[in-house]
Design a protein around this motif. Structure first.
Motif, short mmCIF file in Angstrom:
data_model
loop_
_atom_site.label_atom_id
_atom_site.label_comp_id
_atom_site.label_asym_id
_atom_site.label_seq_id
_atom_site.Cartn_x
_atom_site.Cartn_y
_atom_site.Cartn_z
N MET A 155 10.50 12.39 -15.17
CA MET A 155 9.88 11.44 -14.33
C MET A 155 9.30 10.23 -14.86
O MET A 155 9.15 10.23 -16.09
N VAL A 156 9.01 9.10 -14.11
CA VAL A 156 8.53 7.87 -14.38
C VAL A 156 7.20 7.63 -13.71
O VAL A 156 6.98 7.89 -12.33
N GLN A 157 6.25 7.19 -14.42
CA GLN A 157 4.87 7.08 -13.75
C GLN A 157 4.67 5.39 -13.48
O GLN A 157 5.00 4.82 -14.23
N LEU A 158 4.13 5.26 -12.22
CA LEU A 158 3.90 3.85 -11.91
C LEU A 158 2.47 3.66 -12.63
O LEU A 158 1.44 3.65 -11.89
N ALA A 159 2.48 3.08 -14.05
CA ALA A 159 1.28 2.93 -14.57
C ALA A 159 0.76 1.54 -14.67
O ALA A 159 -0.15 1.13 -15.06
N ASP A 160 1.58 0.52 -14.01
CA ASP A 160 1.34 -0.87 -14.17
C ASP A 160 1.33 -1.47 -12.68
O ASP A 160 1.96 -0.99 -11.85
N LEU A 161 0.25 -2.14 -12.47
CA LEU A 161 0.30 -2.66 -10.90
C LEU A 161 1.50 -3.50 -10.68
O LEU A 161 1.72 -3.71 -9.44
N PHE A 162 2.10 -4.24 -11.57
CA PHE A 162 3.24 -4.86 -11.38
C PHE A 162 4.43 -4.01 -10.95
O PHE A 162 5.56 -4.65 -10.80
N LEU A 163 4.47 -2.81 -11.29
CA LEU A 163 5.69 -2.03 -10.82
C LEU A 163 5.64 -1.34 -9.28
O LEU A 163 6.75 -1.03 -9.23
N CYS A 164 4.53 -1.56 -8.79
CA CYS A 164 4.40 -0.86 -7.58
C CYS A 164 5.34 -1.65 -6.41
O CYS A 164 6.18 -0.84 -5.83
N GLN A 165 5.59 -2.92 -6.80
CA GLN A 165 6.38 -3.77 -5.70
C GLN A 165 7.97 -3.22 -6.05
O GLN A 165 8.70 -3.18 -5.17
N GLY A 209 0.70 -1.21 -0.07
CA GLY A 209 0.00 0.06 -0.19
C GLY A 209 0.76 1.37 0.07
O GLY A 209 0.18 2.38 0.01
N PHE A 210 2.08 1.09 0.12
CA PHE A 210 3.02 2.36 0.11
C PHE A 210 2.85 3.08 -1.20
O PHE A 210 2.76 4.32 -1.32
N ALA A 211 3.38 2.20 -2.38
CA ALA A 211 3.32 2.83 -3.64
C ALA A 211 2.17 2.33 -4.49
O ALA A 211 1.78 1.09 -4.46
N VAL A 212 1.21 2.97 -5.11
CA VAL A 212 0.07 2.50 -5.68
C VAL A 212 0.13 3.03 -7.04
O VAL A 212 0.93 4.21 -7.36
N ARG A 213 -0.44 2.64 -8.08
CA ARG A 213 -0.42 3.04 -9.60
C ARG A 213 -1.19 4.32 -9.53
O ARG A 213 -2.05 4.94 -8.99
N GLY A 214 -0.45 5.10 -10.64
CA GLY A 214 -0.72 6.51 -10.65
C GLY A 214 0.37 7.51 -10.40
O GLY A 214 0.19 8.85 -10.66
#
Length: 208
Positions: free
Chosen positions: A191-201, A123-128
């Motif tokens: 900047m890089v966006q966390l656009a993928d759910l598999f990138l958050c981890q 839950g620390f890093a979320v998509r978007g």
């Protein structure tokens, strides 16, 4: 006819008393409060009205209707979204991806073995979210590229509003900084966006 008269004290022009008598006092505006009960009753009335409409006998109420006409004979391949649509993943997958990434850093890229003690924080890093490569912060921007105060982190430490403004000088980030300037030789975005759910981890591991 509106009559005017001259004030004896300052010689200014003012309206006569007959003008003010003709002014109609506007009625007070009534404020309507919509309670939960009234909204629910309105919803039930509209729903009952829709259900009272009779559909043709050849219409399947459970069917899927398209906005545009589509000839399925012309479609050769059907594609379905797989991740989180056909395949629903358990929370344990997040821990697996994090642990595999941490193991890769240690064994393949020779990171210190002490990072094996860093546990995953769900839950620390979320998509978007966006990660600022140049300044090393994880940040949340709205659709107008405006920084959302309270969402800026360097590592696991939140930055205060004063620190954020000192870092960026402004609350609104230029689009060229986020997406890169196509008209310049230096077109790479910062900047890089966390656009993928598999990138958050991976980003949780990165910022730690």
């Amino acid at each position: 006819m509106i009559l005017k008269e001259v004030c004896a004290k300052c010689s200014c022009t003012k309206f006569t008393s007959s003008f003010y008598k003709n002014i109609q006092v506007l009625p007070k505006l009534s404020v309507r409060f919509h309670s939960t009960q009234r909204l629910e009753e309105a919803y039930k009335r509209v729903k009952a009205k829709c259900q009272s409409k009779k559909l043709p006998k050849d219409v399947n109420p459970c069917a899927v209707f398209a906005c545009n006409e589509l000839d399925l004979k012309e479609v050769n391949v059907y594609g379905f979204d797989y991740d989180y649509t056909l395949a629903c993943y358990k929370p344990s997958l997040d821990y697996l991806l994090y642990n595999l990434g941490r193991q890769t850093l240690i064994e393949q890229y020779k990171y210190p073995k002490e990072i094996a003690n860093l546990e995953y924080k769900p839950g620390f890093a979320v998509r978007g979210l966006h990660y600022d490569i140049e300044k090393g912060v994880l940040i949340k921007l709205d659709s107008f590229l405006q920084i959302q105060f309270g969402s800026v982190y360097r590592g696991l430490k939140p930055l205060s509003n004063e620190e954020v403004l000192k870092l960026y000088k402004n609350r609104i980030i230029p689009i060229a900084y986020v997406e890169g300037n196509r008209d310049s030789s230096d077109s790479q975005s910062k900047m890089v966006q966390l656009a993928d759910l598999f990138l958050c981890q991976k980003w949780v591991l990165f910022v730690m």
